[in-house]
Design an enzyme around this catalytic site. Structure first.
Site, PDB file in Angstrom:
ATOM      1  N   ASP A 123      31.370  42.272  40.939  1.00  7.19           N
ATOM      2  CA  ASP A 123      32.702  42.074  40.514  1.00  7.19           C
ATOM      3  C   ASP A 123      33.408  43.569  40.177  1.00  7.19           C
ATOM      4  OD1 ASP A 123      34.623  40.408  39.511  1.00  7.19           O
ATOM      5  OD2 ASP A 123      34.344  40.892  37.531  1.00  7.19           O
TER       6      ASP A 123
ATOM      7  N   GLU B  84      42.317  41.584  44.592  1.00  9.41           N
ATOM      8  CA  GLU B  84      43.143  41.259  43.319  1.00  9.41           C
ATOM      9  C   GLU B  84      44.459  41.656  43.844  1.00  9.41           C
ATOM     10  OE1 GLU B  84      43.911  42.660  38.959  1.00  9.41           O
ATOM     11  OE2 GLU B  84      41.913  42.034  39.251  1.00  9.41           O
TER      12      GLU B  84
ATOM     13  N   HIS C 119      41.334  35.800  36.456  1.00 13.01           N
ATOM     14  CA  HIS C 119      40.470  36.853  35.776  1.00 13.01           C
ATOM     15  C   HIS C 119      41.131  36.824  34.309  1.00 13.01           C
ATOM     16  CE1 HIS C 119      38.531  39.537  38.773  1.00 13.01           C
ATOM     17  NE2 HIS C 119      38.874  38.502  39.362  1.00 13.01           N
TER      18      HIS C 119
ATOM     19  N   ASN D 277      36.758  33.391  35.879  1.00 10.09           N
ATOM     20  CA  ASN D 277      36.061  34.632  35.387  1.00 10.09           C
ATOM     21  C   ASN D 277      36.090  34.653  33.828  1.00 10.09           C
ATOM     22  OD1 ASN D 277      35.883  34.881  37.785  1.00 10.09           O
ATOM     23  ND2 ASN D 277      36.004  37.119  37.810  1.00 10.09           N
TER      24      ASN D 277
END
Length: 283
Positions: free
Chosen positions: A84, A136, A211, A233
């Site tokens: 990650d 992202e 996230h 997440n």
């Protein structure tokens, strides 16, 4: 049970209309708690190790990856291994050797055009080596002690029109989006932009990733999944449970020096936290 791929878990969750949770691993107890929580809830999960966690372990990916892999293979439910928030090209290239089926390549701090270019290069390399790649777009914020961004500031929320071009030109397999959450939140007070989630879901053909889910209440997570989020997440919530259990144990037993005495309740606290999130996400 053999390790499964992250792409397999995310694809299955999207097809079934629910989510799949990914939990951050820092210590062996984190990995054990994630596996135990997934078994308790009876649903799959993703064990993810961040670039920051690798740095904590002296910059050596191999040992922590090997430990997480061993824990996952011993579990009775499907688990995958994900790397990650990778910014380092060297760490990206180490992922498949260390047994990771997926990587979140993070160039989101760069201007849009540079993010797109760097991500496209990472995706090309990843796909050439059998790695599923998440990226992202937008500014989730809150990592490394930084303050969460102003959710209304220009360029913070993910723009659907930019997302269309970004996904098409990079070839990413999943997209982490900025919709109102923030990393490192210890209170579950975030309010998500559900209309934006729906717009992004309609705009791009790849699964969306949330996230900073530790700061998002259960009902907000359920609504987000219904609107189109898939990979959820979670990191800080595990650390909060871990630290609170250790603190409570040592406060009431200040003479304890055997770490097993306080790591056992810490691991159990994280297990309960994992199972709780999985019952929300993977139902």
């Amino acid at each position: 049970m053999p390790l499964v791929s992250t792409g397999e878990l995310v694809t299955a969750a999207a097809a079934a209309g629910h989510g799949v949770a990914a939990f951050n691993v820092i210590t062996l107890e984190h990995a054990e708690a994630i596996a135990a929580g997934a078994e308790r809830a009876g649903v799959p999960a993703i064990l993810q190790i961040s670039e920051n966690a690798v740095a904590f372990h002296g910059g050596r990916l191999g040992p922590v990856a090997a430990a997480a892999t061993a824990v996952a293979r011993a579990a009775s439910v499907p688990l995958s291994l994900h790397l990650d928030h990778v910014e380092s090209a060297d760490l990206l290239r180490a992922a498949p050797v260390a047994g990771f089926s997926s990587v979140m390549f993070d160039a989101s701090k760069l201007p849009y055009a540079e993010n797109l270019k760097a991500t496209a290069e990472a995706v090309r390399w990843g796909h050439d080596h059998g790695v599923w790649v998440e990226a992202e777009l937008g500014a989730v914020g809150g990592k490394d002690g930084g303050a969460p961004p102003d959710a209304h500031a220009p360029g913070v929320r993910t723009d659907p029109a930019e997302a269309v071009v970004f996904v098409a030109e990079t070839g990413v397999d999943a997209l982490a989006v900025a919709i109102g959450s923030s990393h490192a939140m210890t209170a579950r007070t975030a309010t998500l932009d559900h209309a934006l989630i729906a717009d992004l879901r309609a705009a791009v053909p790849v699964p969306l990733v949330l996230h900073g889910s530790s700061g998002v209440p259960d009902d907000e997570i359920r609504r987000a999944i219904a609107a189109g989020m898939v990979k959820i997440n979670v990191g800080t919530a595990l650390n909060s449970a871990y630290t609170a259990a250790v603190r409570d144990h040592l406060t009431s037993r200040p003479a304890v020096v055997d770490p097993r005495k306080y790591l056992a309740p810490a691991r159990e606290a994280m297990t309960g936290t994992v199972a709780g999130f999985l019952r929300v996400v993977g139902a």
